[in-house]
Design a protein around this motif. Structure first.
Motif, mmCIF file in Angstrom:
data_model
loop_
_atom_site.group_PDB
_atom_site.id
_atom_site.type_symbol
_atom_site.label_atom_id
_atom_site.label_comp_id
_atom_site.label_asym_id
_atom_site.label_seq_id
_atom_site.Cartn_x
_atom_site.Cartn_y
_atom_site.Cartn_z
ATOM 1 N N LYS A 1 0.806 -1.216 0.000
ATOM 2 C CA LYS A 1 0.000 0.000 0.000
ATOM 3 C C LYS A 1 0.842 1.271 0.000
ATOM 4 N N TRP B 1 1.431 2.809 -3.454
ATOM 5 C CA TRP B 1 0.263 3.483 -4.009
ATOM 6 C C TRP B 1 0.041 4.828 -3.312
ATOM 7 N N GLU B 2 0.213 4.874 -1.992
ATOM 8 C CA GLU B 2 0.015 6.118 -1.265
ATOM 9 C C GLU B 2 1.036 7.169 -1.690
ATOM 10 N N SER B 3 2.260 6.752 -1.966
ATOM 11 C CA SER B 3 3.284 7.679 -2.444
ATOM 12 C C SER B 3 2.907 8.238 -3.807
ATOM 13 N N ALA C 1 0.134 10.783 -3.428
ATOM 14 C CA ALA C 1 0.629 12.011 -2.806
ATOM 15 C C ALA C 1 1.310 12.927 -3.810
#
Length: 341
Positions: free
Chosen positions: A260, A263-265, A268
Motif C-alpha cells: 500500500k 500506491w500512497e506515495s 501524494a
C-alpha cells in the motif's frame, strides 16, 4: 457490434500488486516485445503503451519508454493496433506529429496516439518543466492536439495561439489513414476536449451508472464529424466459477495491502484536481485506471455477460490488464474470445 479487446503494455512492469509471486516486476523491452507480439498472434486488437519518463511507483523501478517502443512494435507486429500515449508538455506538437506519422507508416495504418494531460507532478517539476494548474494543462493540450491533428491530416498548418505559434508548416509524407486520436481524462475540460478533438474516449473503470452518465454528457456536446466512440479500461479476473474469481480477487487484495505504501506515495505526488484519483477514491480496485471497478471479475459466463452489458451502453473497445499478465491474457483469449467471434 463485436467489441475490440486490447491489452496494456507492461510499462511499469506490473499492473497489479508488485509482490505477486508469479508476476515479477519487469518493464524491460524484451518482456514487452514478447508480450505484444504474442497478443498480436492471439488476436487482440490493440495495445496501449502508457507514457512516463520515470516510474511513478518509484524512480528506482524501470520504466519502458513509449515512443521508441511503439516504433519497434509497429515493425514487429502484423495486425494489432499500437496506441502510444503522449503528454503534450514533453514534446513539441510539430515534432510529435512527424513521429506519429512515421509510426503510422511503419505499422501500415495500425497506429493511434492517446492524449493525456499529465497528473504526476515530479516527472515534470524535477526536469524543470512547470506543472501548470489543471485547467491550464487542458488549454495547452487543446492547442497542442489542434496543431498535431491538422498536420496528421496533411494540411498546411498555421496556428497562432497562447502557447504555440506555427507558420505555414506541412509534413510529407503523411500516414494514410490518419492515426486515431484517443483522449483520456474525465473532468469537464477533458470532456470538452473529447467532444472537439477525439476519435475515441478512454474511460476509467467504474460502475455502469457512472460511465453511462459520462457517455451521455459527451454524446450531447456539439461536434463536427463522426460521433465520438468510447473505450473502457478494466482489470480481468476470469475463472471457471464466480467463487474462484472472487477468491483470486481476495488474494490480490491481500498482496495490495502489503504494498500500500507505493500506491500512497503515487497518490501524494498526483495533482489533487485530477478527477481520475477522485474517482479511484470512491471505487476501490485492483489495477490502475479503475481496474476491477469495471466489474470484469467472475466466471467466464459472468465476464461475457458484463462485457455485453458494456457494449450495450456504448463501449466498443476494452483496454485490459491481467495478473500474472501473460498467463491470464492467454486464458482470456482461450475462454472469452470464442464467445464474441
Amino acid at each position: 457490434m463485436r467489441p475490440k479487446f486490447g491489452v496494456w503494455a507492461l510499462v511499469y512492469g506490473s499492473w497489479g500488486p508488485f509482490d505477486h509471486p508469479e508476476d515479477p516486476v519487469d518493464a524491460s523491452w524484451e518482456r514487452n516485445r514478447d508480450l505484444i507480439v504474442e497478443a498480436d498472434k492471439l488476436g487482440f486488437d490493440s495495445t496501449l503503451i502508457a507514457q512516463h519518463v520515470v516510474n511513478p511507483f518509484g524512480d528506482e523501478l524501470d520504466q519502458l519508454e513509449t515512443w521508441t517502443a511503439a516504433a519497434a512494435l509497429a515493425a514487429l507486429t502484423e495486425r494489432i493496433e499500437i496506441i502510444a500515449a503522449i503528454k503534450p508538455y514533453l514534446v513539441h506538437p510539430v515534432v510529435l506529429a512527424k513521429q506519429a506519422s512515421q509510426i503510422g507508416q511503419i505499422s501500415g495504418g495500425r497506429f493511434g496516439l492517446n492524449l493525456v494531460n499529465a497528473w504526476f507532478k515530479p516527472e515534470l517539476e524535477r526536469a524543470g518543466i512547470a506543472f501548470a494548474e489543471h485547467d491550464e494543462r487542458y488549454a495547452y493540450g487543446r492547442e497542442w492536439i489542434t496543431v498535431v491533428r491538422e498536420l496528421l491530416e496533411g494540411k498546411r498548418t498555421s496556428f497562432d495561439g497562447k502557447y504555440f505559434q506555427v507558420e505555414d508548416y506541412q509534413l510529407r509524407p503523411v500516414a494514410d489513414p490518419r492515426p486515431t486520436i484517443y483522449v483520456g481524462g474525465e473532468s469537464d475540460p477533458a470532456r470538452a476536449l473529447v467532444a472537439d478533438k477525439a476519435d475515441l474516449w478512454f474511460i476509467n473503470g467504474q460502475p455502469r451508472e457512472e460511465v453511462a452518465r459520462l457517455i451521455k454528457d459527451v454524446a450531447a456536446r456539439p461536434r463536427d464529424g463522426d460521433p465520438v466512440r468510447f473505450g473502457l479500461s478494466g482489470f480481468v479476473i476470469a475463472r471457471e466459477t464466480d467463487e474462484e474469481a472472487e477468491a483470486e480477487l481476495a488474494s490480490l487484495w491481500e498482496l495490495a495491502e502489503a504494498g500500500k505504501a507505493r500506491w500512497e506515495s503515487l497518490v501524494a505526488n498526483a495533482d489533487p484536481k485530477a478527477v481520475m484519483f477522485q474517482t479511484f477514491a470512491k471505487y476501490p480496485h485492483i489495477g490502475t485506471n479503475g481496474g476491477t471497478a469495471a466489474g470484469l471479475v467472475g466466471s467466464y459466463e459472468t465476464v461475457e455477460r458484463r462485457i455485453r452489458e458494456w457494449v450495450e451502453l456504448g463501449i466498443e473497445t476494452f483496454l485490459l490488464q491481467f495478473q500474472p499478465f501473460e498467463h491470464e491474457m492467454r486464458r482470456f483469449a482461450e475462454h472469452i474470445f470464442p464467445r464474441f467471434r
